[in-house]
Design an enzyme around this catalytic site. Structure first.
Site, PDB file in Angstrom:
ATOM      1  CG  HIS A   1      -1.975  -0.994   1.257  1.00 49.90           C
ATOM      2  ND1 HIS A   1      -3.249  -0.767   0.789  1.00 49.90           N
ATOM      3  CD2 HIS A   1      -1.952  -2.264   1.694  1.00 49.90           C
ATOM      4  CE1 HIS A   1      -3.975  -1.864   0.958  1.00 49.90           C
ATOM      5  NE2 HIS A   1      -3.208  -2.787   1.504  1.00 49.90           N
TER       6      HIS A   1
ATOM      7  CE  LYS B   1      -2.637  10.688   3.633  1.00 49.81           C
ATOM      8  NZ  LYS B   1      -3.293   9.822   2.628  1.00 49.81           N
TER       9      LYS B   1
ATOM     10  CB  THR C   1     -10.223   4.891  -1.130  1.00 54.30           C
ATOM     11  OG1 THR C   1      -9.789   5.191   0.187  1.00 54.30           O
ATOM     12  CG2 THR C   1      -9.500   3.666  -1.644  1.00 54.30           C
TER      13      THR C   1
ATOM     14  CE  LYS D   1     -14.158   5.865   0.836  1.00 52.81           C
ATOM     15  NZ  LYS D   1     -13.340   5.841   2.063  1.00 52.81           N
TER      16      LYS D   1
HETATM   17  C1  Z16 Z   1      -2.529   3.388   4.833  1.00 49.36           C
HETATM   18  O1  Z16 Z   1      -3.730   3.871   5.191  1.00 49.36           O
HETATM   19  C2  Z16 Z   1      -2.134   3.360   3.493  1.00 49.36           C
HETATM   20  C3  Z16 Z   1      -0.913   2.834   3.186  1.00 49.36           C
HETATM   21  C4  Z16 Z   1      -0.065   2.353   4.188  1.00 49.36           C
HETATM   22  O2  Z16 Z   1       1.115   1.844   3.863  1.00 49.36           O
HETATM   23  C5  Z16 Z   1      -0.447   2.384   5.515  1.00 49.36           C
HETATM   24  C6  Z16 Z   1      -1.670   2.890   5.824  1.00 49.36           C
HETATM   25 CL1  Z16 Z   1      -2.195   2.891   7.444  1.00 49.36          CL
HETATM   26  C7  Z16 Z   1      -3.096   3.837   2.435  1.00 49.36           C
HETATM   27  C8  Z16 Z   1      -2.451   4.593   1.288  1.00 49.36           C
HETATM   28  O3  Z16 Z   1      -1.738   5.698   1.790  1.00 49.36           O
HETATM   29  C9  Z16 Z   1      -3.538   5.056   0.315  1.00 49.36           C
HETATM   30  O4  Z16 Z   1      -2.974   5.680  -0.808  1.00 49.36           O
HETATM   31  C10 Z16 Z   1      -4.366   3.868  -0.153  1.00 49.36           C
HETATM   32  O5  Z16 Z   1      -5.485   4.310  -0.887  1.00 49.36           O
HETATM   33  C11 Z16 Z   1      -4.869   3.073   1.036  1.00 49.36           C
HETATM   34  O6  Z16 Z   1      -3.801   2.708   1.891  1.00 49.36           O
HETATM   35  C12 Z16 Z   1      -5.586   1.801   0.610  1.00 49.36           C
HETATM   36  O7  Z16 Z   1      -4.842   1.081  -0.312  1.00 49.36           O
END
Ligand code: Z16
Length: 838
Positions: free
Chosen positions: A371, A570, A675, A679
């Site tokens: 992620h 961000k 995400t 939304k």
């Molecule tokens: C997190 O919320 C995400 C990545 C990560 O390594 C750790 C956490 Cl807690 C997020 C990403 O930052 C985001 O871009 C992505 O949409 C989301 O994970 C779900 O994939």
């Protein structure tokens, strides 16, 4: 189980869920009077919420039982989604909508003297997650159930979810989120308890056949107790399970030996130490801090879950080689990577399989989702810490690494450096275990969460592994969101309007049906209704803003929203600097010039990790800027700056439907997907964003005329950073003016913000705020212009919504099922749903 002759009685008296309003009311009154031991004379909204929830829970558990029986009987492959976070939000509204009985409940509650909105608002969010990753897991559970996949979620039952954020004098203050006082949505399974071992040592011995064996002995035991949360599918009788583990001292209430010897205090302390394991969610998003308790949480949860999965498999009495045909385990980030090692340990040490045989099973079972590419977020554990807590697991990791490196050496005999680069053990001081590398080696598929991100991991952080394993091991599954919660539940009026034009609620199960809306993009009557709904949602948010901050905002102004975790990458700092720039522009104008401006409300929300000072400074600056601008008579309605306290899932359901434009402005190449961008667009808002994460695919789907993109591209970031550090770095002139104003003390003591300004002026501007600032402001001006033409704006919104079908988490889950898990849905029999009511 009950012998055949007695089963008739069970069938005759089987629990049935209510279906009619009358039955629902009966259930509510019964729960108020018996379960809660109250009456019509002291039933407040809390009690009504509890009773209504228990009525729905009873119904869900009936469906849950049948779903589990059906899955056991079918004896097919199941999916296990291992996630340290599930950001569920509220359950009652969702349960009512998913089983299709919200209207029944509304009428029933009204008949009993309550308004359904007030009852829904009693519920405390289940906030067992930080942000995107945790909410993704929750959307996936909704899709897995709605699509009838035989799937379980496994997580931790934290006593404290993500902290509650309060703003005091402009600063973030964290308050513990003790949410379990009353939680009607969980079933404690005191009969499902697993012993989990920590510390101790490894004993080597030869078995009777002379085979070398290892056994993990000594140390201490903690108990894992299962708590089950039913997950209802939408418009299906399938109800899946989320199993959360809670830690408990192994010796029951307390250690009687210590008690008898007079050491009462230390026996209580032992118990508390055990319970600490599942006590709190670590509040970091995209940051790894390497704390021992966190590693304990990870092993505790992984070991309990694997024990449960293996026990279920063993009941079917199949050969071990069939394990990967029965079980798919998805690793949500590297947090559950120990599962790879634990399964190898079970097969090797407890079940007596040979290494190769065991490893072949293990590596076919797991899939790993990455992620993030941010280096500070990639998990590493120190070898000495590992050695102490999990000695046998460390040995197995070394062995996995040995075989892996040998295979790399055979493949690339001339490459001297590759071994050090890909080794699971980093040769640092102290040595570290690289969890992402372990997850790759232990899985059969690795995926990123948006196209750009999946390309980036293949060309940067995991480049060598693509050479080693070939490109097919690496794939992309672009994230999605559930339209049930993020459209139907959050924006009921828009959902109703869409249903009226697309032939009912079918679009909630097949989101591509939204395409049918495109033909209304120029329909006057439809556009009027559309705009009315957006306005009503903005009025609702304006009320929330008034009641929580005291600030009056004009619902006709453009609502510009950025809600997400606060993080430098961000770039909320760029947004607030943009607000200051806008403020300075307004101040420099004549009253006549001001009249031509488009009024705007800039809304921020999000939590900073408690130890992340720069993020906390950004929150402080936003609040201070708001305090100055919001009371400046020269500005009036032209600009308001709002910080909304304690952003969470239930607040998102109010905020997101009210946006005209939302900001997704991360430095290109840093946001894996995002995400909330999906939304916002699904709720009829446009977005301003960078070419990053899923923004790129959103643009491809909705068309580049319907999105405001700006800024440098991912491919240029490295060179720009290099230039900052080794060339000359001149600040954008507008940003320089903003900094001057901050330094003058216009927004309070300048010293408070010197680190924030300094990071850009003096320390290399790692996130390229200055480089993108001009293009950001220019694009905001384009937004102002576009918003003035409301007719065209509404058409853009309708067209965008019509093209959002791709971003349903149903599409996403079907892709995982097909390309990674190889599992099929298992639909309830026809009439099963009807049978429930009768
Ligand atoms: C997190 O919320 C995400 C990545 C990560 O390594 C750790 C956490 Cl807690 C997020 C990403 O930052 C985001 O871009 C992505 O949409 C989301 O994970 C779900 O994939």
């Amino acid at each position: 189980s009950i012998p055949e002759p007695q089963r008739e009685a069970w069938k005759k008296f089987a629990a049935k869920g209510f279906r009619t309003q009358e039955d629902f009311e009966k259930e509510v009154v019964r729960h108020v009077e018996t379960t809660l031991a109250r009456s019509m004379f002291n039933c407040d909204e809390t009690a009504a919420y509890a009773a209504a929830s228990l009525a729905f829970r009873d119904r869900l558990i009936t469906q849950w039982n049948r779903t589990q029986q059906r899955q056991t009987f079918a004896d097919g492959k199941r999916v296990y989604y291992l996630s340290l976070e599930f950001l569920m939000g509220r359950a009652l509204d969702n349960a009512m909508l998913n089983v299709g009985l919200k209207d029944v409940a509304k009428a029933g509650l009204q008949d009993l003297g309550f308004r359904i909105e007030d009852i829904i608002n009693q519920e405390h969010d289940a906030a067992l997650g930080n942000g995107g990753l945790g909410r993704l897991a929750a959307c996936f559970l909704d899709s897995l159930a709605s699509l009838n996949y035989p799937a379980w979620g496994y997580g931790l039952r934290y006593r404290y979810g993500i902290f509650k954020q309060e703003i005091v004098d402009g600063y973030q203050v964290e308050v513990p989120d003790y949410w379990l006082d009353f939680n009607p949505w969980e079933f404690p399974r005191h009969d499902v308890v697993v012993d989990i071992q920590f510390y101790g040592h490894v004993r080597k011995f030869q078995d009777t056949q002379g085979k070398q064996c290892s056994s993990w002995e000594g140390g201490e035991i903690v108990k894992a107790v299962a708590y089950d949360v039913p997950i209802p599918g939408f418009d299906t009788a399938a109800t899946n399970n989320l199993r959360l583990w809670s830690s408990k001292a192994a010796s029951g209430e307390f250690d009687f030996q210590k008690f008898n010897s007079g050491d009462y205090e230390s026996s209580v302390a032992d118990q508390q130490r055990a319970e600490t394991i599942s006590a709190v969610l670590y509040p970091n998003d995209n940051l790894d801090r390497g704390k021992e308790l966190r590693l304990k949480q990870q092993y505790f949860w992984v070991a309990a879950s694997l024990y449960d999965i293996v026990r279920r498999f063993k009941k079917s009495k199949r050969a071990w080689s069939e394990f990967p045909d029965q079980v798919a385990i998805q690793l949500n980030d590297t947090h559950p990577t120990l599962a790879v090692v634990e399964l190898q340990r079970i097969l090797l040490d407890l079940e007596g399989l040979e290494w190769d045989e065991a490893w072949s099973i293990v590596s076919k079972t797991f899939g790993y989702t990455n992620h993030t590419v941010l280096p500070e977020a990639l998990e590493k554990w120190s070898v000495p810490l590992f050695q102490n807590l999990l000695p046998r697991h460390l040995q197995i990791i070394y062995e996995i690494n040995l075989y892996f490196l040998q295979s790399v050496e055979r493949k690339f005999p001339k490459d001297r450096d590759i071994l050090a680069r890909v080794s699971i053990i980093e040769e640092s001081q102290p040595k570290m275990v690289r969890m992402a590398f372990l997850a790759i080696v232990g899985s059969h598929k690795v995926n990123g969460v948006a196209e750009l991100h999946s390309d980036l991991i293949k060309t940067t952080i995991f480049k060598d592994f693509v050479k080693i394993f070939g490109p097919d091991k690496f794939t992309n599954v672009t994230n999605g969101i559930t339209p049930r919660r993020w459209l139907h539940q959050a924006n009921p009026r828009l959902s109703e309007l869409i249903a009226s034009k697309t032939g009912g609620l079918g679009f909630l199960k097949d989101l591509n049906i939204l395409n049918d809306l495109e033909k209304y993009a120029d329909d006057k009557e439809f556009k009027k209704e559309w705009a009315e709904i957006k306005y009503a949602n903005k009025v609702q948010l304006a009320k929330h803003i008034k009641s929580t901050t005291g600030v009056t905002v004009n619902p006709s102004a453009l609502f510009d929203i950025q809600v997400k975790r606060i993080h430098e990458y961000k770039r909320q700092q760029m947004n607030i600097f943009g607000c200051i720039h806008r403020y300075l522009t307004i101040k420099s104008m004549t009253p006549e010039e001001r009249k031509k401006l488009a009024p705007r409300v800039s809304i921020f929300g999000g939590k900073a990790a408690p130890g992340y000072w720069m993020a906390k400074t950004i929150i402080h600056l936003i609040n201070n800027v708001g305090a100055v601008i919001n009371k400046d008579p020269d500005v009036g309605d032209l600009l308001k700056v709002i910080f909304l306290e304690d952003y969470n899932v239930s607040k998102a359901e109010i905020i997101i439907p009210a946006s005209d434009i939302s900001e997704h402005i991360s430095t290109a190449g840093t946001e894996a997907s995002g995400t909330s961008n999906m939304k916002f667009v699904l709720n009829g808002g446009l977005i301003i964003g960078t070419c990053d994460g899923a923004n790129i695919e959103i643009t491809r789907e909705i068309g580049e005329n319907n999105i405001f993109l700006f800024g440098n591209l991912a491919e240029d970031v490295e060179d720009l950073r290099h230039a900052h550090n080794y060339g000359s770095h001149t600040l954008d002139p507008d940003l320089a003016k903003v900094f001057e104003e901050i330094k003058k003390g216009t927004f309070g003591d300048a010293g408070a913000f010197s680190a924030l300004v300094g990071a850009i002026e003096d320390h290399g501007d790692y996130y390229l705020v200055s480089d993108d600032f001009h293009s950001y402001n220019q694009t905001q001006t384009l937004v102002d212009e576009a918003y003035k033409n409301q007719d065209e704006w509404v058409s853009k919104c309708i067209i965008s919504v019509a093209r959002m079908g791709f971003f349903s988490s149903d599409r996403c889950i079907n892709e995982y099922a097909e390309s990674i898990w190889n599992v099929e849905p298992l639909a309830p029999e026809k009439g099963e749903t009807d049978g429930l009511g009768k």
